[in-house]
Design an enzyme around this catalytic site. Structure first.
Site, mmCIF file in Angstrom:
data_model
loop_
_atom_site.group_PDB
_atom_site.id
_atom_site.type_symbol
_atom_site.label_atom_id
_atom_site.label_comp_id
_atom_site.label_asym_id
_atom_site.label_seq_id
_atom_site.Cartn_x
_atom_site.Cartn_y
_atom_site.Cartn_z
ATOM 1 N N GLU A 451 4.601 6.220 0.791
ATOM 2 C CA GLU A 451 4.779 5.883 2.203
ATOM 3 C C GLU A 451 6.119 5.193 2.462
ATOM 4 O O GLU A 451 6.852 5.572 3.377
ATOM 5 C CB GLU A 451 3.631 4.992 2.689
ATOM 6 C CG GLU A 451 2.243 5.604 2.573
ATOM 7 C CD GLU A 451 2.046 6.835 3.451
ATOM 8 O OE1 GLU A 451 2.884 7.084 4.336
ATOM 9 O OE2 GLU A 451 1.056 7.552 3.235
ATOM 10 N N HIS A 455 8.368 8.862 2.466
ATOM 11 C CA HIS A 455 8.587 9.151 3.890
ATOM 12 C C HIS A 455 9.701 8.295 4.486
ATOM 13 O O HIS A 455 10.295 8.673 5.501
ATOM 14 C CB HIS A 455 7.291 8.935 4.675
ATOM 15 C CG HIS A 455 6.220 9.930 4.371
ATOM 16 N ND1 HIS A 455 6.461 11.282 4.294
ATOM 17 C CD2 HIS A 455 4.889 9.779 4.120
ATOM 18 C CE1 HIS A 455 5.335 11.916 4.018
ATOM 19 N NE2 HIS A 455 4.370 11.026 3.902
#
Length: 738
Positions: A451, A455
């Site tokens: 995460e 990302h």
């Protein structure tokens, strides 16, 4: 009975989310804030029914009528009297729980239809003889007539979500194909309109020309929008020889409920960031403005470390066959301070760790915008499914310039990914105990890296509307070609719009690869409290879990259509392919025969070669993925990704044959029972339910105590109004249908 691919088994795992302690620690004001945000999320989640299949709203309404009149125990007595066996009634409860859990009759993870695992005529007897049918005979019979056939149908086109002849979707009218989706995206880009909160409906006009309606989700319907920028776009257009009409008002009565509770939540906001965030969300849902949602997201990013965290809107584009339209999603959660402290240390190390990634500095964001990263205990997650972690917002322009937030959903991880030894498949016996012991901790590490630095990393090369570039055209060199940058994103183009059908999976693959790559860093493992042999075990189990997941992913591949139905699983298969191609015995997948005499397989990962063979292979793959993403090189990106994602029966792996083995031994994804909040006077109470199909059903039956029947009527009215667009797939509700 139906193929096991299309049913939920009676022994499916069911777990309850535990957030009791986190909720207890909230102040009365925080509880009221969480309550109204939860109400907004649950109301908005009903829109997912209208985003899934033509029959989903009717199935939901029918089930809700049944179980409101008789709870699962009461209905059981009636069902047994009608001739159902205990197993058949349990199959019906599991089906109903599945519909509630997935917000429709297609699995949120895999987009495969599921049907009741009992004879249709037996279920019909139960429904038409139920107390609900006695109380409202015409309504119940009408609902059954509308959705009964489709509830059970496994006609080839109805087995999966998809566009045109490939499957079912209600993001597009039934006659739309991929070329219509591409044309609509070009139109939206030309008008600088986002697809996130839209659906597309196509009809043939009297002159034989196609007419397309782009419908925005909003409370406002016939009324003009207040936002002058948006008002100017609500009109007719001629585009490439076709007629387009931009309208608004999709899901209007549902979004009205969302807005009402967001307004109520504002009174209990902890600070001005939350107040302004909610005000912008209200404007977004009222007017259909994605720009207002972006403004709300800016305030959300600035709201650092809140006690009650939330996000709501049209968020993830996984289930749009084209990859641009967002499914409604809303969550409310409370901070888990112990795990959040580890994530904060990871954030503090992020700038240094980003330098370890295998691409040149010019391909990384100009400035790392330090995000919030918290571990949360979920109170409410409304939508089609609950993820393990989230990195949002999804808007590329905000992520590049304003930043983002990461959340790891701790109480989801605790129950959704727990595994019993006897249910572990495709693994060598000597690995099983180690895997069970370290899977949870290794997953915490992987989610954190995925995460925050997966990302959260990478730069998109953009030319804005004024012609200015956000990179130096003269000095930045493509490391794959040795040449200057030849492609980039033009104004209005986004990652989702440009890479469309592969965007979600490609990005998940990049993020998962970053997690695997950086978990080899001793500094990362120390942050999570692992050193020495423990650290090595965490690395091994993390890599082993990914390799095994790549094999399990074959469940989500459809050979008849040569396509993947789930972005995350396609991504994991691609990683498996990359590691298999690394060679030198790093990874092997060997067909075997199980103790039951049926086909089986074993995954082997040579832990001694993870750094020497696996890391260089990931390094090469990651660099190419990032370079092609940064430059917006769709042609090369598709060729690379689709090449790795191809599933054939070529030796030595023979993946198509292995897929049959995976299907033979697959385990269904768990169902999650969530609590409700109830306002009693000025106090908010937490209402919990047992971990069973019946408990999940009860949680939904008590979710809308004030207006359940009204909501069901709204849903079926909205579905009926648009039924013409899927007339080849669903019969329109009979006259008088609520």
């Amino acid at each position: 009975m139906a193929d096991t691919q299309y049913i939920l088994p009676n022994d499916i795992g069911v777990s309850s989310l535990d957030c009791r302690e986190a909720f207890r620690l909230l102040s009365p004001t925080e509880r009221l804030y969480a309550h109204h945000l939860s109400r907004a999320a649950w109301y908005g989640g009903l829109a997912v029914l209208l985003q899934t299949s033509p029959e989903a709203p009717y199935i939901y309404a029918l089930l809700s009528r049944l179980f409101r009149a008789q709870d699962p125990d009461q209905l059981r007595q009636h069902a047994l009297a009608e001739g159902l066996t205990e197993e058949e009634y349990q199959a019906f409860l599991v089906y109903a729980a599945g519909v509630y859990s997935n917000m429709g009759n297609y699995k949120s993870f895999g987009d495969t239809k599921f049907v009741p695992n009992l004879p249709k005529e037996k279920l019909e007897r139960v429904i038409l003889g139920s107390k609900a049918a006695q109380q409202h005979p015409e309504e119940v019979r009408s609902l059954w007539q509308t959705c009964g056939e489709l509830m059970f149908s496994l006609e080839p086109r109805l087995r999966h979500l998809g566009l045109g002849k490939e499957g079912v979707t209600t993001y597009f009218s039934g006659d739309c194909a991929m070329e219509d989706a591409k044309l609509a995206q070009d139109f939206l880009d030309s008008q600088n309109l986002s697809a996130y909160n839209t659906r597309l409906f196509k009809v043939v006009g009297q002159e034989g020309k196609y007419h397309y309606e782009v419908r925005l989700a909003s409370v406002l319907n016939t009324e003009p929008a207040l936002d002058s920028e948006l008002t100017s776009k609500l009109k007719s257009y001629e585009f490439q020889g076709n007629h387009f009409q931009v309208t608004h008002g999709d899901y209007a009565p549902i979004l009205q409920k969302v807005v009402e509770h967001l307004e109520k939540a504002k009174a209990y906001a902890a600070n001005s960031h939350q107040e302004q965030m909610l005000a912008q969300y209200v404007e977004s849902f009222t007017q259909g403005s994605i720009e207002a949602h972006k403004r709300g997201s800016r305030f959300w990013i600035q709201d650092k470390g809140p006690i009650v965290e939330s996000y709501i809107g049209f968020i993830k584009s996984y289930r749009d066959p084209f990859g641009s339209r967002g499914e409604f999603e809303g969550f409310v959660a409370m901070v888990n301070k112990d795990m959040s402290a580890k994530f904060e240390r990871l954030v503090a190390s992020a700038e240094q760790l980003l330098k370890e990634l295998p691409w040149p500095p010019a391909f990384e964001k100009d400035k790392f915008l330090t995000p919030d990263f918290t571990s949360l205990d979920v109170l409410t997650f409304a939508g089609s499914g609950i993820p393990a972690g989230i990195n949002i917002p999804n808007y590329d322009d905000l992520r590049q310039t304003e930043g983002f937030k990461n959340v790891s959903l701790g109480n989801v991880l605790a129950v959704a990914y727990a595994t019993k030894r006897e249910k572990l498949t495709f693994m060598e016996e000597e690995d099983k105990d180690l895997y069970i012991h370290w899977k949870g901790p290794s997953f915490d590490v992987q989610v954190g890296l995925h995460e925050l630095l997966g990302h959260g990393s990478g730069k998109l090369f953009v030319q804005d509307e004024k012609g200015a570039f956000n990179f130096d055209q003269e000095t930045v060199i493509n490391p794959e070609t040795g040449e200057q940058i030849q492609s980039w994103y033009r104004s209005g183009e986004t990652w989702d719009s440009k890479f469309s059908t592969i965007a979600s999976s490609y990005e998940e693959c990049r993020a998962e690869s970053v997690g695997l790559y950086l978990c080899l860093n001793p500094q990362v493992l120390q942050i999570f409290g692992f050193e020495g042999t423990d650290a090595e075990d965490v690395i091994y189990v993390n890599w082993l879990n990914m390799v095994r997941a790549g094999l399990l992913a074959l469940e989500f591949y459809t050979p008849e259509k040569a396509n993947w139905r789930q972005a995350h699983m396609q991504a994991r298969f691609v990683i498996l392919r990359v590691l298999l191609e690394a060679g030198e015995g790093l990874v092997t997948v060997t067909p075997t025969t199980g103790s039951d005499g049926r086909p089986d397989a074993r995954v082997h990962l040579d832990r001694s070669k993870i750094r020497s063979v696996g890391k260089p292979a990931l390094e090469r793959s990651l660099r190419r993925l990032q370079v092609l993403k940064s430059t917006g090189d769709v042609v090369a990106g598709r060729a690379l990704y689709e090449g790795y994602a191809a599933v054939t029966d070529a030796p030595p792996e023979c993946f198509l044959t292995l897929r049959d083995t995976v299907l033979l031994r697959k385990e269904s994804r768990k169902l999650i029972v969530q609590p409700n909040t109830r306002l009693e006077g000025s106090e908010v109470q937490l209402v919990e339910y047992e971990a069973s199909a019946a408990g999940l059903i009860r949680s939904f039956c008590e979710r809308f105590p004030e207006d359940g029947p009204e909501l069901e009527e709204v849903l079926t009215q909205l579905a009926t109004a648009d039924a013409q667009f899927w007339k080849d797939q669903v019969q329109e509700a009979p006259s008088g249908q609520a």
